[in-house]
Design a protein around this motif. Structure first.
Motif, mmCIF file in Angstrom:
data_model
loop_
_atom_site.group_PDB
_atom_site.id
_atom_site.type_symbol
_atom_site.label_atom_id
_atom_site.label_comp_id
_atom_site.label_asym_id
_atom_site.label_seq_id
_atom_site.Cartn_x
_atom_site.Cartn_y
_atom_site.Cartn_z
ATOM 1 N N GLN A 45 0.818 -1.216 0.000
ATOM 2 C CA GLN A 45 0.000 0.000 0.000
ATOM 3 C C GLN A 45 0.848 1.261 0.000
ATOM 4 O OE1 GLN A 45 -2.541 0.273 3.430
ATOM 5 N NE2 GLN A 45 -3.292 2.300 2.936
ATOM 6 N N THR A 46 1.935 1.261 0.795
ATOM 7 C CA THR A 46 2.687 2.499 1.008
ATOM 8 C C THR A 46 4.044 2.531 0.319
ATOM 9 O OG1 THR A 46 3.733 1.662 3.022
ATOM 10 C CG2 THR A 46 1.596 2.788 3.258
ATOM 11 N N GLY A 47 4.617 1.375 0.029
ATOM 12 C CA GLY A 47 5.958 1.337 -0.546
ATOM 13 C C GLY A 47 7.051 1.551 0.481
ATOM 14 N N SER A 48 6.699 1.535 1.755
ATOM 15 C CA SER A 48 7.671 1.757 2.822
ATOM 16 C C SER A 48 7.246 0.970 4.052
ATOM 17 C CB SER A 48 7.745 3.248 3.162
ATOM 18 O OG SER A 48 8.562 3.452 4.292
ATOM 19 N N LEU A 49 8.201 0.696 4.918
ATOM 20 C CA LEU A 49 7.901 0.022 6.173
ATOM 21 C C LEU A 49 8.172 0.918 7.375
ATOM 22 C CD1 LEU A 49 9.231 -3.576 5.490
ATOM 23 C CD2 LEU A 49 6.888 -2.749 5.416
ATOM 24 N N ALA A 50 8.429 2.197 7.151
ATOM 25 C CA ALA A 50 8.656 3.137 8.241
ATOM 26 C C ALA A 50 7.360 3.325 9.024
ATOM 27 C CB ALA A 50 9.141 4.470 7.700
ATOM 28 N N MET A 51 7.454 3.289 10.341
ATOM 29 C CA MET A 51 6.250 3.410 11.149
ATOM 30 C C MET A 51 5.697 4.832 11.147
ATOM 31 S SD MET A 51 6.695 0.795 14.312
ATOM 32 C CE MET A 51 4.984 0.872 14.734
ATOM 33 N N HIS A 52 6.564 5.817 11.045
ATOM 34 C CA HIS A 52 6.121 7.216 11.009
ATOM 35 C C HIS A 52 6.229 7.722 9.582
ATOM 36 C CE1 HIS A 52 5.941 7.434 15.331
ATOM 37 N NE2 HIS A 52 7.121 6.871 15.391
ATOM 38 N N GLN A 53 5.175 7.553 8.838
ATOM 39 C CA GLN A 53 5.170 7.976 7.447
ATOM 40 C C GLN A 53 4.247 9.181 7.293
ATOM 41 O OE1 GLN A 53 4.512 4.797 4.632
ATOM 42 N NE2 GLN A 53 4.841 3.321 6.267
ATOM 43 N N PRO A 54 4.738 10.267 6.760
ATOM 44 C CA PRO A 54 3.867 11.422 6.595
ATOM 45 C C PRO A 54 2.717 11.166 5.627
ATOM 46 C CG PRO A 54 6.029 11.819 5.621
ATOM 47 C CD PRO A 54 6.098 10.509 6.338
ATOM 48 N N GLY A 55 2.890 10.290 4.679
ATOM 49 C CA GLY A 55 1.854 10.031 3.684
ATOM 50 C C GLY A 55 0.848 8.973 4.115
ATOM 51 N N LEU A 56 1.093 8.301 5.241
ATOM 52 C CA LEU A 56 0.204 7.227 5.690
ATOM 53 C C LEU A 56 -0.933 7.827 6.503
ATOM 54 C CD1 LEU A 56 -0.333 4.187 5.816
ATOM 55 C CD2 LEU A 56 1.029 4.120 7.882
ATOM 56 N N VAL A 57 -2.094 7.916 5.900
ATOM 57 C CA VAL A 57 -3.241 8.487 6.573
ATOM 58 C C VAL A 57 -4.004 7.416 7.328
ATOM 59 C CG1 VAL A 57 -5.415 9.699 6.221
ATOM 60 C CG2 VAL A 57 -3.422 10.296 4.845
ATOM 61 N N GLU A 58 -4.200 6.282 6.723
ATOM 62 C CA GLU A 58 -4.959 5.214 7.365
ATOM 63 C C GLU A 58 -4.347 3.879 6.988
ATOM 64 O OE1 GLU A 58 -9.392 3.308 7.082
ATOM 65 O OE2 GLU A 58 -9.196 5.473 6.910
ATOM 66 N N LEU A 59 -4.102 3.066 8.010
ATOM 67 C CA LEU A 59 -3.565 1.734 7.776
ATOM 68 C C LEU A 59 -4.676 0.849 7.223
ATOM 69 C CD1 LEU A 59 -1.010 0.006 8.221
ATOM 70 C CD2 LEU A 59 -1.930 -0.583 10.444
ATOM 71 N N ASN A 60 -4.340 0.047 6.251
ATOM 72 C CA ASN A 60 -5.294 -0.905 5.677
ATOM 73 C C ASN A 60 -5.862 -1.764 6.808
ATOM 74 O OD1 ASN A 60 -6.427 -3.188 4.471
ATOM 75 N ND2 ASN A 60 -5.028 -3.097 2.753
ATOM 76 N N ASN A 61 -7.184 -1.835 6.913
ATOM 77 C CA ASN A 61 -7.823 -2.577 8.010
ATOM 78 C C ASN A 61 -7.494 -4.067 7.975
ATOM 79 O OD1 ASN A 61 -8.975 -0.310 9.128
ATOM 80 N ND2 ASN A 61 -10.884 -0.539 7.992
#
Length: 188
Positions: A45-61
């Motif tokens: 979904q995000t292309g990254s595994l960083a826990m603090h991602q500025p572009g990550l608005v909602e984690l896939n349920n």
């Protein structure tokens, strides 16, 4: 921690210890598989595994549920605790004490971090379900511990109950709950 715990459980003589170690290994691998599938979905979904991602608005349920369930198996959260009583009761005494102090807590801390650092707005249904599971674990573990004739089994079921208290942090999520859960984690 899983591989070290499996080896430590199996150090006791007898087929019961080997059987308990194998049960723990199989269920822990299943939990790890679920966790890794959830992580894979996050990466897709995000292309990254960083826990603090500025572009990550909602984690896939789906990813959130997979990761939480995998960690709940590893932490022996009720009703996914089937490996814990056998592992505690068949391991040597010092190994059972180490497992009680460390093994489940590692998965619980990982579960907390995922919930509070990546699940920006978890579904209300999931939050309520985790609260009910935590409350159920408290009652079930306490009653089962009360009915046990052996000390190791009392400790095993008491740990299940204590993990229920620690799971209640997820739906409560206030400053007092964080302080209480942190203290409880260290005290247990």
């Amino acid at each position: 921690t899983t591989l070290a715990a499996v080896a430590l459980i199996a150090t006791d003589d007898g087929i019961a210890a080997l059987s308990a170690a194998m049960r723990y290994l199989l269920l822990a691998v299943l939990g790890s598989l679920m966790y890794v599938l959830g992580v894979g979905l996050v990466y897709a979904q995000t292309g990254s595994l960083a826990m603090h991602q500025p572009g990550l608005v909602e984690l896939n349920n789906v990813a959130l549920v997979l990761m939480l369930t995998g960690l709940m198996v590893k932490a022996a959260i009720f009703p996914l605790h089937v490996w814990l009583p056998h592992a505690y009761s068949n391991a040597p005494g010092p190994v059972a004490a180490i497992m009680s102090a460390v093994v489940g807590k590692v998965a619980l801390v990982a579960l907390w971090r995922i919930w509070f650092e990546t699940a920006v707005d978890p579904p209300t249904l999931l939050t309520n379900l985790l609260g009910l599971i935590g409350a159920g674990a408290i009652v079930y573990g306490a009653l089962a511990a009360y009915l046990q004739p052996r000390l190791k089994m009392v400790i095993a079921y008491s740990s299940i109950s204590q993990f229920g208290f620690l799971l209640l942090l997820l739906p409560l999520a206030c400053q007092q709950a964080f302080q209480g859960a942190g203290f409880h984690l260290l005290a247990h």
